[in-house]
Design a protein around this motif. Sequence first.
Motif, PDB file in Angstrom:
ATOM      1  N   SER A 169       0.828  -1.197   0.000  1.00 32.55           N
ATOM      2  CA  SER A 169       0.000   0.000   0.000  1.00 32.55           C
ATOM      3  C   SER A 169       0.865   1.251   0.000  1.00 32.55           C
ATOM      4  CB  SER A 169      -0.895   0.000   1.248  1.00 32.55           C
ATOM      5  OG  SER A 169      -1.658   1.180   1.316  1.00 32.55           O
ATOM      6  N   ASP A 170       0.256   2.346  -0.414  1.00 32.14           N
ATOM      7  CA  ASP A 170       0.939   3.640  -0.378  1.00 32.14           C
ATOM      8  C   ASP A 170       0.498   4.468   0.820  1.00 32.14           C
ATOM      9  OD1 ASP A 170      -1.193   5.881  -1.781  1.00 32.14           O
ATOM     10  OD2 ASP A 170      -1.599   3.756  -1.979  1.00 32.14           O
ATOM     11  N   ASN A 171      -0.478   3.960   1.604  1.00 38.34           N
ATOM     12  CA  ASN A 171      -0.921   4.726   2.770  1.00 38.34           C
ATOM     13  C   ASN A 171      -1.231   3.815   3.948  1.00 38.34           C
ATOM     14  OD1 ASN A 171      -3.956   4.262   3.018  1.00 38.34           O
ATOM     15  ND2 ASN A 171      -3.768   4.839   0.867  1.00 38.34           N
ATOM     16  N   ILE A 172      -1.048   4.346   5.109  1.00 40.87           N
ATOM     17  CA  ILE A 172      -1.197   3.587   6.346  1.00 40.87           C
ATOM     18  C   ILE A 172      -2.648   3.206   6.622  1.00 40.87           C
ATOM     19  CG2 ILE A 172      -1.354   5.597   7.872  1.00 40.87           C
ATOM     20  CD1 ILE A 172       0.656   2.467   8.678  1.00 40.87           C
ATOM     21  N   ASP A 173      -3.598   4.026   6.188  1.00 39.13           N
ATOM     22  CA  ASP A 173      -5.008   3.729   6.444  1.00 39.13           C
ATOM     23  C   ASP A 173      -5.438   2.418   5.794  1.00 39.13           C
ATOM     24  OD1 ASP A 173      -5.244   6.080   7.887  1.00 39.13           O
ATOM     25  OD2 ASP A 173      -5.901   7.233   6.148  1.00 39.13           O
ATOM     26  N   THR A 174      -5.060   2.227   4.543  1.00 37.62           N
ATOM     27  CA  THR A 174      -5.396   0.981   3.848  1.00 37.62           C
ATOM     28  C   THR A 174      -4.701  -0.192   4.517  1.00 37.62           C
ATOM     29  OG1 THR A 174      -5.668   2.174   1.769  1.00 37.62           O
ATOM     30  CG2 THR A 174      -5.367  -0.207   1.616  1.00 37.62           C
ATOM     31  N   GLN A 175      -3.450  -0.006   4.881  1.00 34.25           N
ATOM     32  CA  GLN A 175      -2.695  -1.083   5.521  1.00 34.25           C
ATOM     33  C   GLN A 175      -3.322  -1.474   6.858  1.00 34.25           C
ATOM     34  OE1 GLN A 175      -0.271  -1.069   8.301  1.00 34.25           O
ATOM     35  NE2 GLN A 175       0.368  -3.153   7.884  1.00 34.25           N
ATOM     36  N   ILE A 176      -3.738  -0.504   7.641  1.00 34.46           N
ATOM     37  CA  ILE A 176      -4.367  -0.798   8.931  1.00 34.46           C
ATOM     38  C   ILE A 176      -5.702  -1.516   8.735  1.00 34.46           C
ATOM     39  CG2 ILE A 176      -5.487   0.238  10.947  1.00 34.46           C
ATOM     40  CD1 ILE A 176      -3.241   2.348  10.907  1.00 34.46           C
ATOM     41  N   GLY A 177      -6.503  -1.044   7.787  1.00 35.52           N
ATOM     42  CA  GLY A 177      -7.778  -1.698   7.509  1.00 35.52           C
ATOM     43  C   GLY A 177      -7.600  -3.148   7.102  1.00 35.52           C
ATOM     44  N   MET A 178      -6.651  -3.416   6.243  1.00 33.84           N
ATOM     45  CA  MET A 178      -6.392  -4.789   5.818  1.00 33.84           C
ATOM     46  C   MET A 178      -5.823  -5.617   6.961  1.00 33.84           C
ATOM     47  SD  MET A 178      -7.428  -5.306   2.843  1.00 33.84           S
ATOM     48  CE  MET A 178      -7.780  -4.568   1.290  1.00 33.84           C
ATOM     49  N   ARG A 179      -4.995  -5.003   7.769  1.00 35.88           N
ATOM     50  CA  ARG A 179      -4.418  -5.723   8.913  1.00 35.88           C
ATOM     51  C   ARG A 179      -5.517  -6.144   9.884  1.00 35.88           C
ATOM     52  NH1 ARG A 179      -2.348  -9.425  10.306  1.00 35.88           N
ATOM     53  NH2 ARG A 179      -1.449  -9.592  12.350  1.00 35.88           N
ATOM     54  N   LEU A 180      -6.521  -5.299  10.062  1.00 31.15           N
ATOM     55  CA  LEU A 180      -7.641  -5.641  10.938  1.00 31.15           C
ATOM     56  C   LEU A 180      -8.426  -6.846  10.413  1.00 31.15           C
ATOM     57  CD1 LEU A 180      -8.934  -2.094  11.886  1.00 31.15           C
ATOM     58  CD2 LEU A 180      -7.837  -3.745  13.406  1.00 31.15           C
ATOM     59  N   SER A 181      -8.359  -7.078   9.105  1.00 25.10           N
ATOM     60  CA  SER A 181      -9.040  -8.245   8.540  1.00 25.10           C
ATOM     61  C   SER A 181      -8.097  -9.435   8.386  1.00 25.10           C
ATOM     62  CB  SER A 181      -9.687  -7.897   7.192  1.00 25.10           C
ATOM     63  OG  SER A 181      -8.696  -7.584   6.255  1.00 25.10           O
ATOM     64  N   GLY A 182      -6.887  -9.317   8.926  1.00 24.16           N
ATOM     65  CA  GLY A 182      -5.963 -10.445   8.943  1.00 24.16           C
ATOM     66  C   GLY A 182      -4.974 -10.498   7.798  1.00 24.16           C
ATOM     67  N   ILE A 183      -4.868  -9.432   7.018  1.00 28.43           N
ATOM     68  CA  ILE A 183      -3.962  -9.412   5.870  1.00 28.43           C
ATOM     69  C   ILE A 183      -2.712  -8.621   6.218  1.00 28.43           C
ATOM     70  CG2 ILE A 183      -3.681  -8.649   3.479  1.00 28.43           C
ATOM     71  CD1 ILE A 183      -6.712  -9.077   3.155  1.00 28.43           C
ATOM     72  N   ASP A 184      -1.565  -9.271   6.122  1.00 24.97           N
ATOM     73  CA  ASP A 184      -0.290  -8.598   6.365  1.00 24.97           C
ATOM     74  C   ASP A 184       0.042  -7.691   5.193  1.00 24.97           C
ATOM     75  OD1 ASP A 184       0.262  -9.809   8.826  1.00 24.97           O
ATOM     76  OD2 ASP A 184       1.140 -11.561   7.857  1.00 24.97           O
ATOM     77  N   GLY A 185       0.857  -6.682   5.447  1.00 21.30           N
ATOM     78  CA  GLY A 185       1.243  -5.794   4.371  1.00 21.30           C
ATOM     79  C   GLY A 185       2.271  -4.782   4.793  1.00 21.30           C
ATOM     80  N   VAL A 186       2.687  -3.988   3.818  1.00 21.55           N
ATOM     81  CA  VAL A 186       3.673  -2.943   4.046  1.00 21.55           C
ATOM     82  C   VAL A 186       3.203  -1.659   3.391  1.00 21.55           C
ATOM     83  CG1 VAL A 186       5.671  -4.491   4.232  1.00 21.55           C
ATOM     84  CG2 VAL A 186       4.972  -3.653   1.998  1.00 21.55           C
ATOM     85  N   VAL A 187       3.733  -0.544   3.864  1.00 22.23           N
ATOM     86  CA  VAL A 187       3.466   0.769   3.276  1.00 22.23           C
ATOM     87  C   VAL A 187       4.770   1.255   2.655  1.00 22.23           C
ATOM     88  CG1 VAL A 187       2.780   3.148   3.724  1.00 22.23           C
ATOM     89  CG2 VAL A 187       1.687   1.282   4.975  1.00 22.23           C
ATOM     90  N   LEU A 188       4.729   1.471   1.342  1.00 18.86           N
ATOM     91  CA  LEU A 188       5.914   1.892   0.601  1.00 18.86           C
ATOM     92  C   LEU A 188       5.551   3.056  -0.312  1.00 18.86           C
ATOM     93  CD1 LEU A 188       7.095  -1.683  -0.420  1.00 18.86           C
ATOM     94  CD2 LEU A 188       7.889  -0.336   1.523  1.00 18.86           C
ATOM     95  N   HIS A 189       6.579   3.791  -0.758  1.00 20.04           N
ATOM     96  CA  HIS A 189       6.293   4.987  -1.553  1.00 20.04           C
ATOM     97  C   HIS A 189       7.116   5.125  -2.829  1.00 20.04           C
ATOM     98  CE1 HIS A 189       3.726   6.419   1.645  1.00 20.04           C
ATOM     99  NE2 HIS A 189       4.682   6.131   2.489  1.00 20.04           N
ATOM    100  N   THR A 190       8.167   4.332  -2.982  1.00 19.75           N
ATOM    101  CA  THR A 190       9.009   4.468  -4.178  1.00 19.75           C
ATOM    102  C   THR A 190       9.193   3.127  -4.864  1.00 19.75           C
ATOM    103  OG1 THR A 190      11.100   4.058  -3.039  1.00 19.75           O
ATOM    104  CG2 THR A 190      10.315   6.349  -3.098  1.00 19.75           C
ATOM    105  N   LYS A 191       9.482   3.196  -6.137  1.00 22.82           N
ATOM    106  CA  LYS A 191       9.719   1.989  -6.925  1.00 22.82           C
ATOM    107  C   LYS A 191      10.890   1.195  -6.351  1.00 22.82           C
ATOM    108  CE  LYS A 191      10.337   0.555 -11.712  1.00 22.82           C
ATOM    109  NZ  LYS A 191      10.347   1.002 -13.108  1.00 22.82           N
TER     110      LYS A 191
END
Length: 103
Positions: free
Chosen positions: A7-29
């Motif tokens: 994800s590019d933003n923390i809000d999406t990452q937190i929402g997905m994490r609450l549903s059990g999906i791991d992830g990272v927030v990154l901004h550059t290629k």
Amino acid sequence: MKFFLISDNIDTQIGMRLSGIDGVVLHTKAEILPIIEEIRKKKDVGILLVTQKISELIPEELDNLRRSRTLPIVTVIPDRHGSTRSKDFITRYVQEAIGVKLK
């Protein structure tokens, strides 16, 4: 099989994490490409979720991953601001893919 989010933003990452999906927030290629290679090596990740802004940073890499027909399957999701695609995106996609106009 697990999902993983880039994800590019923390809000999406937190929402997905609450549903059990791991992830990272990154901004550059430069940050994104090593993570994708790491995810490809993991045998338990079946679906890679990528926000639209991330997909716009790495379109060629995502196309190559899709064409490889290996796991993980790549799915682009809208972020907290909604989708930037036009309303007739699916219709146009089918028309371009198979050459049939849908009404």
